[in-house]
Enzyme design. Sequence first.
Site, PDB file in Angstrom:
ATOM      1  N   CYS A 379       0.834  -1.201   0.000  1.00  7.50           N
ATOM      2  CA  CYS A 379       0.000   0.000   0.000  1.00  7.50           C
ATOM      3  C   CYS A 379       0.870   1.254   0.000  1.00  7.50           C
ATOM      4  CB  CYS A 379      -0.991  -0.060   1.156  1.00  7.50           C
ATOM      5  SG  CYS A 379      -2.463   0.915   0.838  1.00  7.50           S
ATOM      6  N   HIS A 513      -3.714  -5.073   0.658  1.00  3.83           N
ATOM      7  CA  HIS A 513      -3.108  -5.617   1.884  1.00  3.83           C
ATOM      8  C   HIS A 513      -3.175  -7.143   1.882  1.00  3.83           C
ATOM      9  CE1 HIS A 513      -2.423  -1.857   4.075  1.00  3.83           C
ATOM     10  NE2 HIS A 513      -3.460  -1.416   3.391  1.00  3.83           N
ATOM     11  N   GLU A 515      -1.527  -9.206   3.491  1.00  8.39           N
ATOM     12  CA  GLU A 515      -1.332  -9.801   4.822  1.00  8.39           C
ATOM     13  C   GLU A 515      -2.667 -10.157   5.488  1.00  8.39           C
ATOM     14  OE1 GLU A 515      -0.930  -6.671   4.012  1.00  8.39           O
ATOM     15  OE2 GLU A 515      -1.234  -5.258   5.659  1.00  8.39           O
TER      16      GLU A 515
HETATM   17  N1  GLN Z   1      -1.915   6.661   2.919  1.00  9.03           N
HETATM   18  C1  GLN Z   1      -2.036   5.910   1.716  1.00  9.03           C
HETATM   19  C2  GLN Z   1      -3.425   6.053   1.094  1.00  9.03           C
HETATM   20  O1  GLN Z   1      -4.356   6.404   1.768  1.00  9.03           O
HETATM   21  C3  GLN Z   1      -1.729   4.456   1.946  1.00  9.03           C
HETATM   22  C4  GLN Z   1      -2.710   3.781   2.838  1.00  9.03           C
HETATM   23  C5  GLN Z   1      -2.237   2.461   3.364  1.00  9.03           C
HETATM   24  O2  GLN Z   1      -1.038   2.184   3.361  1.00  9.03           O
HETATM   25  N2  GLN Z   1      -3.135   1.661   3.870  1.00  9.03           N
HETATM   26  O3  GLN Z   1      -3.583   5.785  -0.055  1.00  9.03           O
END
Ligand code: GLN
Length: 541
Positions: A379, A513, A515
């Site tokens: 992410c 994600h 994970e």
């Molecule tokens: N801050 C980034 C976004 O909102 C990444 C978010 C995250 O890593 N879950 O896109």
Amino acid sequence: MTRFIFITGGVVSSLGKGLASAALGALLQARGFKVRLRKLDPYINVDPGTMSPYQHGEVYVTDDGAETDLDLGHYERFTGVASRQSDNVTTGKIYSDVIAKERCGDYLGATIQVIPHITDAIKEFIVSDITDEDFVLCEIGGTVGDIEGLPFLEAIRQFRNEIGPDLTMYIHLTLVPYIPSSGELKTKPTQHSVKELLNVGIQPDLLLCRADREIPEGERRKISLFCNVHEDAVIPALDVKTVYSVPVRYHEEGLDNQVCRHFNLDAPAPDLTRWIKIQDCVLVPEGEVNIAIVGKYTGLMDAYKSLTEALDHGGITNNVKVHINWLESEVFESEDALSHLEGVHGILVPGGFGERGSEGKISAARFARERQVPYFGICFGMQMAVIEAARNMAGISGAGSTEFGDCEKPVVGLMTEWMQGDQLQQRTQNDDMGGTMRLGAYDCTLADNSRARNIYGQPVITERHRHRYEVNTNFKDQLEKAGMRVSGTSPDGLLPEIVEIPDHPWFIGVQFHPELKSKPFDPHPLFTSFVNAAVNQSRLV
Ligand code: GLN
């Protein structure tokens, strides 16, 4: 017929109620029952989505897009049952629903009170969205005696009164501390905690007693006598080396037997082969690798719970122990900090929010790219890798993310619209913070002949998201020409979901994600592959 088990905790917090609930779920499942696990959280936030990871640990995201408590991650990892929106509720959510109904006039002029309106709403939640489950396990967050927890305890007290003791069970998790000066384990805190429960009308049926050593027969008898719980139902829950030993250990102590006895169930013994295999793998690895995690919340392990578990799962399939070097990204911004990365076998930059520490993460991505160290960006970690590649591979100076304010070249920018199924979702800069990110499961199409396609072994995957920003496709061609390939996109091709550098031993960034979906008995392919790359790297350094 669905039976309900309520799990409360006493004496102190952090005794591992979530794990205990998850392990009991796994044991009942191993006996052939269909289970569902739920968390009732007494805090006032509507959900944990807006809470700092320092306060509350990781926010666990479900397929259907709920931002939930991290215990739901334990539930999924132990049972494989995908959690849903309807598996986590908070005081804030209960109250906002009740107040919304009141505003609609649904209560026909009644005075709205904790009893019965709030407690009714809690009971409705407990029985909602259940089909043919044999057991629903409801964990009550917090510790008995917390002021916020009272309506929940009152609701579960009423619940038994309504559906009867044959279909309900109360399990209470307590601490039996060892006092070095007297050389004894003390039962008094457990007695007090049970008294606290009795005050609100709940007599526990079973006590799970956390202790750092064997609880002698005499102490067990004492707990049984003073707490009015059958001696066989005073179950020691001793510290274990790996969380994946918990189901086996609890079974040995008789937990699932007692639960079956309580419900008068003549169930076959559980098949624990899966857990024994995992436990053996974790306890006797054949090698080890060192992975650096460059993050912002490295002071609190719970902030990256699913991540560390998924790395462990990757370790299990590769038969290695994964050691984690936690590196605070902000510290990492100074030149010599890069020396911390010398010799690590893999670098992982996890999800994150905000500018603080971002340059450190960008430096870590650069180190991994230039030094050919396996890199896994998740992410925010993908976004930082893309900014690094834009700046240093594609020569786009001024490349940045609009998350940190206006920037010259918004290689990462705010997502203003996207498709969710056949529905268009739209957002602006001024939307509320709570529940407005791109959340939950979305399909992603993988490019032919890419590493991602190879790792997953299928052309379309589904992964969970939680982000507001995305890689700006306008820069895709420039990035690809420079050597960073977009190897996964949303099905309409508009949102870059995976990037990779083909000319590197292992460099992958994912916008989702992975994970969150990894399980010890079904490790996520990206983690398996990343740990495998780290094993290969360890042979080089
Ligand atoms: N801050 C980034 C976004 O909102 C990444 C978010 C995250 O890593 N879950 O896109």
